[in-house]
Design a protein around this motif. Structure first.
Motif, PDB file in Angstrom:
ATOM      1  N   GLU A 212       0.825  -1.205   0.000  1.00  0.00           N
ATOM      2  CA  GLU A 212       0.000   0.000   0.000  1.00  0.00           C
ATOM      3  C   GLU A 212       0.865   1.263   0.000  1.00  0.00           C
ATOM      4  O   GLU A 212       0.479   2.293  -0.551  1.00  0.00           O
ATOM      5  CB  GLU A 212      -0.964   0.020   1.192  1.00  0.00           C
ATOM      6  N   ASP A 215       2.134   1.658  -3.598  1.00  0.00           N
ATOM      7  CA  ASP A 215       1.003   2.126  -4.392  1.00  0.00           C
ATOM      8  C   ASP A 215       0.764   3.624  -4.183  1.00  0.00           C
ATOM      9  O   ASP A 215       0.532   4.376  -5.133  1.00  0.00           O
ATOM     10  CB  ASP A 215      -0.252   1.342  -4.009  1.00  0.00           C
ATOM     11  N   TYR A 218       3.470   5.518  -5.890  1.00  0.00           N
ATOM     12  CA  TYR A 218       3.259   5.449  -7.343  1.00  0.00           C
ATOM     13  C   TYR A 218       2.237   6.494  -7.780  1.00  0.00           C
ATOM     14  O   TYR A 218       2.451   7.244  -8.743  1.00  0.00           O
ATOM     15  CB  TYR A 218       2.792   4.048  -7.724  1.00  0.00           C
ATOM     16  N   PHE A 260      -1.063  -5.001  -6.927  1.00  0.00           N
ATOM     17  CA  PHE A 260      -0.265  -3.905  -7.480  1.00  0.00           C
ATOM     18  C   PHE A 260      -0.010  -4.127  -8.967  1.00  0.00           C
ATOM     19  O   PHE A 260      -0.129  -3.192  -9.775  1.00  0.00           O
ATOM     20  CB  PHE A 260       1.055  -3.781  -6.723  1.00  0.00           C
ATOM     21  N   LYS A 263      -3.186  -3.525 -10.935  1.00  0.00           N
ATOM     22  CA  LYS A 263      -3.604  -2.125 -10.891  1.00  0.00           C
ATOM     23  C   LYS A 263      -2.760  -1.250 -11.806  1.00  0.00           C
ATOM     24  O   LYS A 263      -3.302  -0.358 -12.484  1.00  0.00           O
ATOM     25  CB  LYS A 263      -3.521  -1.621  -9.449  1.00  0.00           C
ATOM     26  N   HIS A 264      -1.451  -1.491 -11.861  1.00  0.00           N
ATOM     27  CA  HIS A 264      -0.564  -0.554 -12.537  1.00  0.00           C
ATOM     28  C   HIS A 264       0.120  -1.092 -13.795  1.00  0.00           C
ATOM     29  O   HIS A 264       0.569  -0.284 -14.619  1.00  0.00           O
ATOM     30  CB  HIS A 264       0.501  -0.069 -11.556  1.00  0.00           C
TER      31      HIS A 264
END
Length: 303
Positions: A212, A215, A218, A260, A263-264
């Motif tokens: 987290e 993230d 990021y 992660f 998500k990215h």
């Protein structure tokens, strides 16, 4: 307005929390509020805080909803309510601080002074030292892209720690004392500018523990802010004091890596590489991760 709003999420680390708070309140040259979020500890942590540190603001949760959810509770109490919604009296900086850290008296002031002097720094963290004197390598990191992750987990990073490519994840090619821009610092000490929180919001509660912080870094970097590692400020860190108690820790680590990645990076990863990433996660995370891998990914929402 205070300089710092400090959020400490605790789970069954009463003695370490006591020591951490003692060092926080011995800090000099900076104004701060402290919020302790106790995630349903059974070791008397909340009672210890009430008795020994009545000046701290305590949130005693009846359930353990995870590290990002606990931090978000504390952040909201301090006035950081979400993207575009920060109270006028919220502290200038938010600090996520683990209960297993110990601060020198000048650490907070020096970190605040660093960010005051560098207006584009949205996130900063100090050098974290383990009890044996070694560097906590997580305190300065590169983002775990599929390639960077391959270098790290294949052993290439260990074989070539001085390589800027192979050593990217833990930045092992940099001197420990360097002060340098990085991709992420660690949530054990993660100091964030209030304007950066206003831009991107709070921690993503899809994570339970682990990743987290990466993230958040990021998202903050994508919003145009910088992330810096401050190597001349040293904080002691007794690593994994809480997570090593939990049977969920290993599962949650690899689950966090899956979240992660999806998500990215999933959207820009070619299918053959995507399948290799999922295979690697399954091999590392074990069969308990298989239901998570099978679950369809959905667009994440951040608080």
């Amino acid at each position: 307005m205070h300089d710092l709003g400090i959020v400490i999420v605790n789970w069954n680390t009463r003695e370490l929390l006591d020591r951490c708070l003692a060092t926080v309140y011995a800090s000099e040259g900076v104004s701060f509020r402290v919020v302790v979020v106790d995630n349903a500890s059974v070791d008397g942590s909340a009672d210890m805080v009430r008795l020994r540190y009545p000046q701290a603001e305590l949130i005693a949760s009846e359930t353990n909803d995870g590290y990002p959810a606990g931090n978000n509770r504390g952040l909201r109490l301090l006035g950081y309510r979400g993207a575009g919604d920060v109270a006028d009296d919220a502290p200038r900086y938010a600090l996520l601080l683990n209960p297993d850290t110990e601060l020198p008296p000048d650490a907070l002031a020096r970190m605040v002074n660093f960010m005051d002097a560098n207006s584009r720094v949205g996130v900063a963290g100090p050098r974290l030292i383990l009890p044996d004197g070694a560097l906590d390598k997580a305190c300065r990191r590169g983002f775990p892209t599929p390639l960077v992750s391959f270098y790290h987990y294949s052993g290439l990073a260990r074989m070539f720690p001085n390589s800027p490519a192979f050593g990217r994840y833990n930045m092992t090619f940099l001197p420990e004392t360097a002060t340098v821009e990085v991709d992420s610092v660690v949530g054990a000490y993660m100091q964030v500018r209030r304007e950066a929180i206003r831009d991107v919001g709070l921690l993503d509660e899809a994570f339970f523990m682990y990743a987290e912080d990466i993230d958040w870094a990021y998202r903050i970097k994508r919003a145009g802010w910088q992330v810096w590692y401050v190597g001349d400020v040293v904080v002691r860190h007794v690593k994994r004091a809480a997570s090593r108690q939990s049977a969920r820790a290993q599962f949650e680590f690899w689950r966090a890596m899956l979240i992660f990645y999806r998500k990215h990076y999933r959207r820009t990863t070619p299918l053959p590489v995507h399948l290799l990433v999922l295979l690697a996660l399954l091999l590392k995370g074990g069969r308990t991760l298989w239901p998570e891998i099978q679950r369809p990914s959905v667009p994440p929402t951040s608080p």
